[in-house]
Structure formats: structure tokens, C-alpha cells
Write a protein that holds these residues in place. Structure first.
Motif, short mmCIF file in Angstrom:
data_model
loop_
_atom_site.label_atom_id
_atom_site.label_comp_id
_atom_site.label_asym_id
_atom_site.label_seq_id
_atom_site.Cartn_x
_atom_site.Cartn_y
_atom_site.Cartn_z
N ILE A 53 46.41 39.11 43.60
CA ILE A 53 45.35 40.00 43.14
C ILE A 53 44.07 39.20 42.91
O ILE A 53 44.08 38.17 42.25
CB ILE A 53 45.75 40.75 41.86
N LEU A 64 44.35 43.90 46.08
CA LEU A 64 45.68 43.30 46.25
C LEU A 64 45.84 42.85 47.70
O LEU A 64 45.65 43.64 48.62
CB LEU A 64 46.76 44.33 45.90
N VAL A 94 44.37 41.64 35.06
CA VAL A 94 45.45 42.05 35.96
C VAL A 94 46.53 42.79 35.17
O VAL A 94 46.96 43.87 35.55
CB VAL A 94 46.05 40.83 36.70
N GLU A 97 45.16 46.27 33.82
CA GLU A 97 44.88 47.30 34.82
C GLU A 97 46.07 47.66 35.70
O GLU A 97 46.21 48.81 36.09
CB GLU A 97 43.68 46.88 35.68
N THR A 98 46.94 46.68 36.01
CA THR A 98 48.07 46.96 36.90
C THR A 98 49.36 47.23 36.13
O THR A 98 50.25 47.88 36.65
CB THR A 98 48.35 45.80 37.87
N VAL A 105 53.81 40.54 39.94
CA VAL A 105 53.02 41.65 40.46
C VAL A 105 53.71 42.24 41.69
O VAL A 105 53.97 41.53 42.66
CB VAL A 105 51.59 41.20 40.82
N HIS A 110 51.58 50.22 40.43
CA HIS A 110 50.49 49.79 39.54
C HIS A 110 50.03 50.96 38.66
O HIS A 110 50.17 52.11 39.04
CB HIS A 110 49.30 49.28 40.36
N CYS A 112 46.92 51.37 38.07
CA CYS A 112 45.59 51.72 38.57
C CYS A 112 45.60 51.81 40.10
O CYS A 112 46.49 51.28 40.75
CB CYS A 112 44.57 50.66 38.13
#
Length: 158
Positions: A53, A64, A94, A97-98, A105, A110, A112
Motif C-alpha cells: 500500500i 494497493l 493504513v 483506513e483499511t 494487508v 478493506h 475503504c
């Protein structure tokens, strides 16, 4: 916080909702690096999907990049395709928001919306392995199905 789903549960929910026909697998050892993940999954390093990200320099939105485990992200190529240079994203941003911490990740699930770009080298395989919300969690998926599910554009100049 009763009822709050773990990151791995959120990824499994996304897998199910997107019809990917896969299961999150928790490995006994870390799958944080592509090499560790390949050893744990019994596949080639190139079959590992690195979820990287970055933050767009122009508007500070997250982007991403899904990169084959044996490749490095070419940020100059990415900037040309995306239309903005990319900066390293702050790990706190990160996570906020995710919903995922760096190292776990996932390419889907996610909290968002964000732009997603996929390394075309991943498309040569029948299956690939991607992070599933924790440093030791992964899932196996067809790369074309993953690209469609993630809304990924190909990271290519073609």
C-alpha cells in the motif's frame, strides 16, 4: 468489543461474498515475507501476492499494488500508469483506513475503497496465495478471479 470481527474473519467474509471459493488458512509460522509465505504454502515465491500500500502524492489516497513475490514494485512504472507519484504510506493510516496492519494487508476486505493494480506476472499461474489479514494467514485463489474481485487494473504499459 463484543461482535467485532477479526481481520481474518473479515477476509473470509469478503472471499465468500465475492464468490472466490477459498478458505483463510492460518499457518504455524509467519508468512510476512514472500519467501516465508512460499515455504509455508509449498509454492513458488512468484505465486505469492504481495499487497503493498502506497499513498498517492497528488491527493493522499491509498493505492494497493498486488505484486508477484519475486518482483519489486516499480514505482516509476506505477506512477506512469496511476497518474501520480507514490509515497510510502504511514502504517497508522493504513491500519485506520483499511483495517489491516502492515504485514497482513489482504487484497480484499478493506474498510475503504481504493485503487488496486495487479502485477501481470501473477496472471501466469493457475493459483496464487495472498495475505489474509494477519502475518500468518493466507488464502489460495485464481489470479484472474482475484483481479476481478479486487477491481484491479493491470500494472502494465501495454
Amino acid at each position: 468489543m463484543a461482535g467485532k470481527k477479526s481481520s481474518k474473519e473479515r477476509v473470509q467474509d469478503a472471499i465468500d461474498a465475492l464468490g472466490l471459493n477459498s478458505q483463510v488458512v492460518t499457518m504455524p509460522d509467519s508468512t510476512r515475507t514472500a519467501e516465508d509465505a512460499a515455504a509455508a504454502c509449498g509454492c513458488a515465491v512468484a505465486q505469492i501476492v504481495k499487497s503493498l500500500i502506497f499513498e498517492r502524492h497528488d491527493n493522499h489516497h491509498l493505492v494497493l499494488l498486488l505484486i508477484a513475490g519475486n518482483n519489486r514494485a516499480d514505482l516509476d512504472l506505477a506512477a506512469g500508469v496511476i497518474g501520480s507519484t507514490l509515497d510510502r504510506a504511514d502504517p497508522k493510516k493504513v491500519r485506520a483506513e483499511t483495517g489491516f496492519a502492515i504485514g497482513g494487508v489482504a487484497p480484499i476486505g478493506h474498510l475503504c475503497e481504493m485503487e488496486v493494480y495487479m502485477d501481470p506476472d501473477l496472471l501466469q499461474f493457475e493459483t496464487v496465495w495472498a495475505a489474509a489479514g494477519a502475518p500468518n494467514a493466507v488464502f489460495k485463489v485464481e489470479p484472474q478471479a482475484l483481479a476481478k474481485a479486487a477491481g484491479a487494473k493491470t500494472l502494465s504499459l501495454d
